[in-house]
Design a protein around this motif. Structure first.
Motif, PDB file in Angstrom:
ATOM      1  N   LEU A   1      52.566  40.104  45.113  1.00  0.00           N
ATOM      2  CA  LEU A   1      51.785  41.042  44.314  1.00  0.00           C
ATOM      3  C   LEU A   1      50.399  41.194  44.941  1.00  0.00           C
ATOM      4  O   LEU A   1      49.826  40.237  45.463  1.00  0.00           O
ATOM      5  CB  LEU A   1      51.622  40.504  42.890  1.00  0.00           C
ATOM      6  CG  LEU A   1      52.860  40.526  42.011  1.00  0.00           C
ATOM      7  CD1 LEU A   1      52.579  39.796  40.692  1.00  0.00           C
ATOM      8  CD2 LEU A   1      53.311  41.955  41.742  1.00  0.00           C
TER       9      LEU A   1
ATOM     10  N   THR B   1      46.428  39.834  48.376  1.00  0.00           N
ATOM     11  CA  THR B   1      47.327  38.951  47.627  1.00  0.00           C
ATOM     12  C   THR B   1      46.563  37.711  47.178  1.00  0.00           C
ATOM     13  O   THR B   1      45.537  37.360  47.760  1.00  0.00           O
ATOM     14  CB  THR B   1      48.504  38.474  48.508  1.00  0.00           C
ATOM     15  OG1 THR B   1      47.963  37.708  49.582  1.00  0.00           O
ATOM     16  CG2 THR B   1      49.292  39.647  49.068  1.00  0.00           C
TER      17      THR B   1
ATOM     18  N   GLN C   1      40.206  47.658  39.207  1.00  0.00           N
ATOM     19  CA  GLN C   1      40.465  48.819  38.352  1.00  0.00           C
ATOM     20  C   GLN C   1      39.238  49.720  38.346  1.00  0.00           C
ATOM     21  O   GLN C   1      38.212  49.363  37.742  1.00  0.00           O
ATOM     22  CB  GLN C   1      40.707  48.335  36.905  1.00  0.00           C
ATOM     23  CG  GLN C   1      42.111  47.895  36.608  1.00  0.00           C
ATOM     24  CD  GLN C   1      43.045  49.097  36.518  1.00  0.00           C
ATOM     25  OE1 GLN C   1      43.319  49.753  37.526  1.00  0.00           O
ATOM     26  NE2 GLN C   1      43.515  49.388  35.321  1.00  0.00           N
TER      27      GLN C   1
ATOM     28  N   ALA D   1      52.806  49.230  47.865  1.00  0.00           N
ATOM     29  CA  ALA D   1      53.553  50.484  47.999  1.00  0.00           C
ATOM     30  C   ALA D   1      54.585  50.356  49.113  1.00  0.00           C
ATOM     31  O   ALA D   1      55.715  50.807  48.986  1.00  0.00           O
ATOM     32  CB  ALA D   1      52.577  51.624  48.285  1.00  0.00           C
TER      33      ALA D   1
ATOM     34  N   VAL E   1      44.166  44.684  38.263  1.00  0.00           N
ATOM     35  CA  VAL E   1      45.595  44.677  37.909  1.00  0.00           C
ATOM     36  C   VAL E   1      46.338  44.025  39.069  1.00  0.00           C
ATOM     37  O   VAL E   1      45.812  43.932  40.182  1.00  0.00           O
ATOM     38  CB  VAL E   1      46.162  46.094  37.682  1.00  0.00           C
ATOM     39  CG1 VAL E   1      45.585  46.724  36.418  1.00  0.00           C
ATOM     40  CG2 VAL E   1      45.912  46.983  38.896  1.00  0.00           C
ATOM     41  N   GLU E   2      47.575  43.586  38.790  1.00  0.00           N
ATOM     42  CA  GLU E   2      48.427  43.084  39.868  1.00  0.00           C
ATOM     43  C   GLU E   2      49.601  44.041  39.997  1.00  0.00           C
ATOM     44  O   GLU E   2      50.166  44.477  38.989  1.00  0.00           O
ATOM     45  CB  GLU E   2      48.909  41.672  39.555  1.00  0.00           C
ATOM     46  CG  GLU E   2      47.758  40.678  39.612  1.00  0.00           C
ATOM     47  CD  GLU E   2      48.269  39.241  39.619  1.00  0.00           C
ATOM     48  OE1 GLU E   2      48.308  38.643  40.704  1.00  0.00           O
ATOM     49  OE2 GLU E   2      48.631  38.753  38.544  1.00  0.00           O
ATOM     50  N   ARG E   3      49.935  44.355  41.215  1.00  0.00           N
ATOM     51  CA  ARG E   3      50.933  45.389  41.436  1.00  0.00           C
ATOM     52  C   ARG E   3      51.673  45.097  42.739  1.00  0.00           C
ATOM     53  O   ARG E   3      51.089  44.517  43.672  1.00  0.00           O
ATOM     54  CB  ARG E   3      50.191  46.730  41.558  1.00  0.00           C
ATOM     55  CG  ARG E   3      51.075  47.944  41.445  1.00  0.00           C
ATOM     56  CD  ARG E   3      50.246  49.197  41.648  1.00  0.00           C
ATOM     57  NE  ARG E   3      49.369  49.465  40.521  1.00  0.00           N
ATOM     58  CZ  ARG E   3      48.307  50.269  40.556  1.00  0.00           C
ATOM     59  NH1 ARG E   3      47.972  50.864  41.678  1.00  0.00           N
ATOM     60  NH2 ARG E   3      47.577  50.479  39.485  1.00  0.00           N
ATOM     61  N   LEU E   4      52.964  45.543  42.796  1.00  0.00           N
ATOM     62  CA  LEU E   4      53.711  45.412  44.050  1.00  0.00           C
ATOM     63  C   LEU E   4      53.104  46.350  45.087  1.00  0.00           C
ATOM     64  O   LEU E   4      52.662  47.443  44.740  1.00  0.00           O
ATOM     65  CB  LEU E   4      55.181  45.796  43.828  1.00  0.00           C
ATOM     66  CG  LEU E   4      56.056  44.702  43.188  1.00  0.00           C
ATOM     67  CD1 LEU E   4      57.436  45.262  42.883  1.00  0.00           C
ATOM     68  CD2 LEU E   4      56.172  43.508  44.139  1.00  0.00           C
TER      69      LEU E   4
ATOM     70  N   PRO F   1      42.277  45.652  47.864  1.00  0.00           N
ATOM     71  CA  PRO F   1      43.427  44.878  47.405  1.00  0.00           C
ATOM     72  C   PRO F   1      43.793  43.724  48.335  1.00  0.00           C
ATOM     73  O   PRO F   1      43.633  43.830  49.552  1.00  0.00           O
ATOM     74  CB  PRO F   1      44.553  45.916  47.380  1.00  0.00           C
ATOM     75  CG  PRO F   1      43.851  47.216  47.203  1.00  0.00           C
ATOM     76  CD  PRO F   1      42.555  47.085  47.926  1.00  0.00           C
TER      77      PRO F   1
END
Lengths: 392, 392
Positions: B77, B33, B82, B67, B62-65, B31
């Protein structure tokens, strides 16, 4: 050798790239017609014409009718590199001599000189001074300017700045040869490489390993050195320290080597070992060893009787090299080129018996270098030309 | 790994290239940014946004905040691969067991199985049938489709068609494993590679040699194998026959090896040799050897007393590898990871004494693999992903 411009290259970058590839093609593979160049490079004929015209305009190539006509019809013009348009100064520092040459675009040797080294004339400062003096003479005699300098050194070399870290057979340690020469030659960049790496580079570009993407070059003089071409490129290793094939241990209970190991390949199959195996007096000159090998080759029945043990150590080293690197062929240089064919056939047979990689590949070709004593000089010139051709 | 499009690439080719590089970056390094991706790839942020949007649309990322929030302000993000979007079936055939796994985009293991091999269950047809049956079970359990297949085999493999030419420890010879599996798995391309090459690929991409442009991986099980990363790429040798480090001769008067040589590194430092050195009963299980090594590590004073000779053969092989290939570090795998630190320190010390390349480089790091038993599976998956990522 050639690189492709990165994504989004501008048209002038593409043109510059194609020009460099074309010039390099002519430099390495020699004269060629425009039509053949277009086919080989996958460019259309008008693009090739424009590039050739530009190179002609800059004096780097000429177009000329071929010396011999083939077939009927109008003969095609050949595009030839102009040797004097870009000249490299090449220096080959060996344990027992220094050779120097001016090498023109296309690989022609324009002028050369050499002198012997003895223990008392091997000091780094003395070698350096004589290189500088001799280069002035060579340049004056030939009436050319030099575009770049390449040096071959028999040791562990830091490529970034041409520092000779260890050249044990010369008793050199941390000699900044690249920097010294650069300062003495007007601040020009000087590329210094390991002799074995340059040897394999020359064999790959101009010698017995031409066209082989995976090849190993092993040569025996006072030391034994080797270089590797893998996937079409010289293997350089981390920090530019190329492999020291001569310091593979092949006989753990063998003679002590200056490198810190015992029974290195160099100790067991180098000049001194060959002289011992032939029962020549200690310190026999190279010419005496070669003459003895040539005489022995006339009596094939005696070859293995006298050199059976030598063949064993040669085989073990080659077996290791083949099992580790799986080359298509192994090019033998220097003293190894004088080994009788009977001996090489015997070694080739043992290799096929003992090396699983050699068996899987249907055997390994052992061939003699075709560049004679000039391999390392030609390799040093290529090191120099790499920079020059990218910018012409 | 990444290639640059050739000169004159059309805009859609450039886009396709950038997309493949981006996807590969996320697959290998995890992951990130968008801003960091833009900086890393040297592309502007709107180009990255367009590419990421496209990959999101295709379900590949996917884009996600994140943790955990770091610092104040709006968190960026993260773009994540995936795992289920592209799944590779990886198979690691070893002498004593077969492991299989479904590995998702990003390197996550989604499902796995393994079984032991004994001499009577090692026949190629039997191993093949069980791989096919087990793959059906794995795929059904995980509820995924597979995009590509990669196989690691302990022998000399012809990469072009996945033919296992010689796998002596399995007693396999000319087994068309790639072709068989391809036919059984619906005509899908199956990539088969040598286990040591895949081991070093995994260490380079995901393990202890991450970021090292020049590294060697050597592992000991029943056999001893090794792979080489040179200039950032796996060394493959001619015809895809990678080097067989385990069959370097380190002790010419040593035990006979099945390969045709005598005193191979494998014969002198492999599982059986280690068992002999520890004076364990012949045929001692691997677990027993590892337990004995761990117990020995508690008594550093005894280590060299019992394993001094073993250390000598390990040193000679490493010395040869370092002198030939000048890696920045050597990663030790499998049984070698259980060797006491005292022993490795001793070997490292001898290496610095005896190898001129190691000395010139200021020593050679010996590190244990960080991938445990999964290295070759992960490597086999990468072989499969190479094709997939180029076309997604």
């Amino acid at each position: 050798m050639s690189t492709t411009p990165t994504a989004g290259a501008r048209p002038d970058e593409v043109r510059q790239h194609n020009r460099a590839v074309l010039l390099r093609r002519l430099h390495i593979s020699g004269p060629c017609t425009r039509a053949a160049l277009a086919a080989e490079m996958g460019l259309n004929r008008s693009t090739i014409k424009a590039l050739v015209d530009e190179l002609v305009g800059d004096g780097l190539v000429v177009e000329r009718l071929p010396a011999q006509r083939s077939g009927a019809g109008r003969p095609s013009l050949l595009v030839l590199p102009q040797p004097h348009a870009a000249v490299a100064l090449a220096v080959d520092v060996r344990v027992e001599q220094v050779s120097m040459a001016l090498i023109g675009l296309g690989g022609e040797i324009l002028n050369r000189c050499s002198w012997s080294l003895r223990p008392e004339t091997r000091a780094p400062g003395e070698v350096f001074t004589r290189i500088v003096d001799s280069s002035a003479v060579l340049i004056e005699e030939a009436g050319v300017a030099i575009a770049a300098v390449g040096v071959s050194a028999p040791g562990v070399v830091r490529r970034a700045d041409g520092m000779v870290r260890e050249a044990p057979n010369l008793h050199w340690s941390d000699v900044p040869l690249g920097q010294w020469l650069s300062e003495a030659l007007g601040g020009r960049r000087v590329e210094v490489g390991n002799d074995a790496e340059l040897g394999v580079l020359a064999e790959h570009l101009r010698g017995a390993a031409r066209g082989a993407a995976d090849a190993v070059f092993v040569s025996a003089g006072v030391g034994v050195g080797g270089g590797v071409i893998s996937g079409g490129l010289p293997l350089r290793g981390s920090g530019g320290y190329v492999g020291e094939l001569g310091h593979m241990v092949v006989r753990p209970d063998g003679l002590e080597c200056y490198c810190g190991s015992r029974g290195c390949w160099e100790t067991e199959v180098g000049e001194r070992a060959l002289s011992r195996a032939l029962e020549l007096p200690e310190g026999a000159a190279r010419g005496v060893i070669v003459a003895e090998l040539h005489a022995l080759a006339q009596n094939p029945d005696e070859v293995l009787e006298r050199l059976g043990d030598f063949a064993e150590w040669l085989t073990i080293g080659l077996c290791n090299v083949v099992n580790l690197l799986s080359p298509q062929l192994v090019v033998l240089g220097d003293l190894f080129t004088a080994l009788p064919r009977t001996l090489l056939d015997h070694v080739g047979g043992l290799l096929a018996q003992r090396s699983l990689v050699s068996r899987a590949m249907g055997g390994t070709k052992l061939v003699a270098s075709s560049l004679g004593g000039d391999g390392k000089l030609l390799g040093a010139a290529e090191l120099a030309f790499e920079q020059v051709l990218a910018n012409r």
